[in-house]
Design a protein around this motif. Structure first.
Motif, mmCIF file in Angstrom:
data_model
loop_
_atom_site.group_PDB
_atom_site.id
_atom_site.type_symbol
_atom_site.label_atom_id
_atom_site.label_comp_id
_atom_site.label_asym_id
_atom_site.label_seq_id
_atom_site.Cartn_x
_atom_site.Cartn_y
_atom_site.Cartn_z
ATOM 1 N N LEU A 55 16.614 9.919 10.195
ATOM 2 C CA LEU A 55 17.003 11.144 10.884
ATOM 3 C C LEU A 55 15.882 11.605 11.793
ATOM 4 C CD1 LEU A 55 18.572 13.108 7.879
ATOM 5 C CD2 LEU A 55 19.751 11.657 9.543
ATOM 6 N N VAL A 56 16.225 11.931 13.021
ATOM 7 C CA VAL A 56 15.280 12.492 13.986
ATOM 8 C C VAL A 56 15.781 13.879 14.361
ATOM 9 C CG1 VAL A 56 14.286 12.286 16.286
ATOM 10 C CG2 VAL A 56 14.579 10.246 14.874
ATOM 11 N N ASP A 57 15.029 14.881 13.947
ATOM 12 C CA ASP A 57 15.435 16.275 14.187
ATOM 13 C C ASP A 57 16.862 16.511 13.716
ATOM 14 O OD1 ASP A 57 12.928 16.779 15.300
ATOM 15 O OD2 ASP A 57 13.610 16.285 17.328
ATOM 16 N N GLY A 58 17.200 15.883 12.582
ATOM 17 C CA GLY A 58 18.502 16.102 11.962
ATOM 18 C C GLY A 58 19.604 15.168 12.396
ATOM 19 N N ARG A 59 19.390 14.345 13.401
ATOM 20 C CA ARG A 59 20.453 13.433 13.859
ATOM 21 C C ARG A 59 20.103 12.001 13.446
ATOM 22 N NH1 ARG A 59 17.092 13.691 18.307
ATOM 23 N NH2 ARG A 59 16.864 11.735 19.488
ATOM 24 N N THR A 60 21.125 11.234 13.113
ATOM 25 C CA THR A 60 20.926 9.859 12.679
ATOM 26 C C THR A 60 20.614 8.963 13.871
ATOM 27 O OG1 THR A 60 22.475 10.180 10.841
ATOM 28 C CG2 THR A 60 21.958 7.916 11.447
ATOM 29 N N VAL A 61 19.598 8.118 13.703
ATOM 30 C CA VAL A 61 19.249 7.150 14.744
ATOM 31 C C VAL A 61 19.158 5.772 14.110
ATOM 32 C CG1 VAL A 61 17.957 8.870 16.073
ATOM 33 C CG2 VAL A 61 16.747 7.432 14.404
#
Length: 245
Positions: A55-61
């Motif tokens: 997670l990057v700043d809450g979003r999945t990458v």
């Protein structure tokens, strides 16, 4: 390293892989500005086989994401049970996991095992060729790019290793259907057909036999059956599967 600074946090189950200063909360990390997040995670000690969502700043990458300055990274554990798409679920174990391999086979799980050290490259290639999940306590092996799939075995105790694998992958259990010596399938055997391979005491005492269709090894409910049945019964009770016979 003079690149962007990020903050990274590892889930509790992954903290055994990282240095002590990275085991609590978010910690700062200066990257080179070019390496992927997957490379960053592995450079800190965590095999990607053990990382779940990134997670990057809450979003999945994806692991290919290149971290940028100021990003907050969360590295989660794999979900359990862990799906393994693309092939029937089967395993490959390295030279140090012989007892675990035999116990998986006892439960009817397809578990190939190398009794000699053939090297990490050969194991990774075999995993890819046969589409087997590589089970190992060797972190370096699990970081090899050739692997089809892999999993770290967290304990050095066979009973805990077995529970870990069954909980993580939930393989179907069909006890007493595989040869514990070679992983081949067992079939019922007529006593007369195997008589010449039995010792005199075994021939007189037992009447029910099974035979491996691959290596020809003969099985019966001998002196060790009670101990093996206890392993099977516990696994079936906890994780489901066919009833022990």
């Amino acid at each position: 390293m003079n690149g962007p600074e990020i903050h990274i946090r590892f889930a509790p189950g992954l903290r055994l892989f990282v240095s002590a200063e990275r085991r609590s909360g978010h910690t700062p990390l200066t990257t080179d500005g070019a390496s992927s997040l997957g490379h960053v995670v592995e450079s800190l000690g965590v095999p990607l086989t053990e990382a779940g969502r990134l997670l990057v700043d809450g979003r999945t990458v994806t692991p290919a994401h290149v971290p940028a300055a100021g990003e907050t990274i969360e590295v989660e554990e794999v979900t359990r049970p862990q799906p393994v798409p693309g092939a029937p679920l089967r395993f490959l174990l390295d030279v140090h996991l012989g007892t675990l391999a035999r116990r998986l086979r006892l439960l009817g799980v397809d578990a190939a095992y190398e009794s000699e050290d053939i090297g990490d490259a050969a194991l990774a290639t075999l995993s890819a060729r046969e589409r087997r999940v590589m089970l190992s306590r060797d972190r370096g092996l699990l970081r090899r790019r050739e692997l089809w799939a892999g999993a770290y075995v967290y304990s050095d105790r066979p009973e805990d290793q077995l529970r870990d694998v069954l909980e993580r992958f939930a393989p179907p259990l069909t006890p007493w259907t595989r040869c514990t010596a070679c992983n081949g399938q067992l079939s019922d055997a007529d006593k007369d057909a195997v008589r010449e391979r039995l010792e005199q005491g075994t021939e007189k005492t037992y009447d029910v036999f099974a035979e491996c269709v691959e290596c020809g090894r003969v099985y019966w409910r001998g002196a060790h059956h009670a101990r093996l049945e206890a392993i099977v019964s516990e696994a079936v009770r906890e994780f489901g599967g066919a009833t022990a016979r």
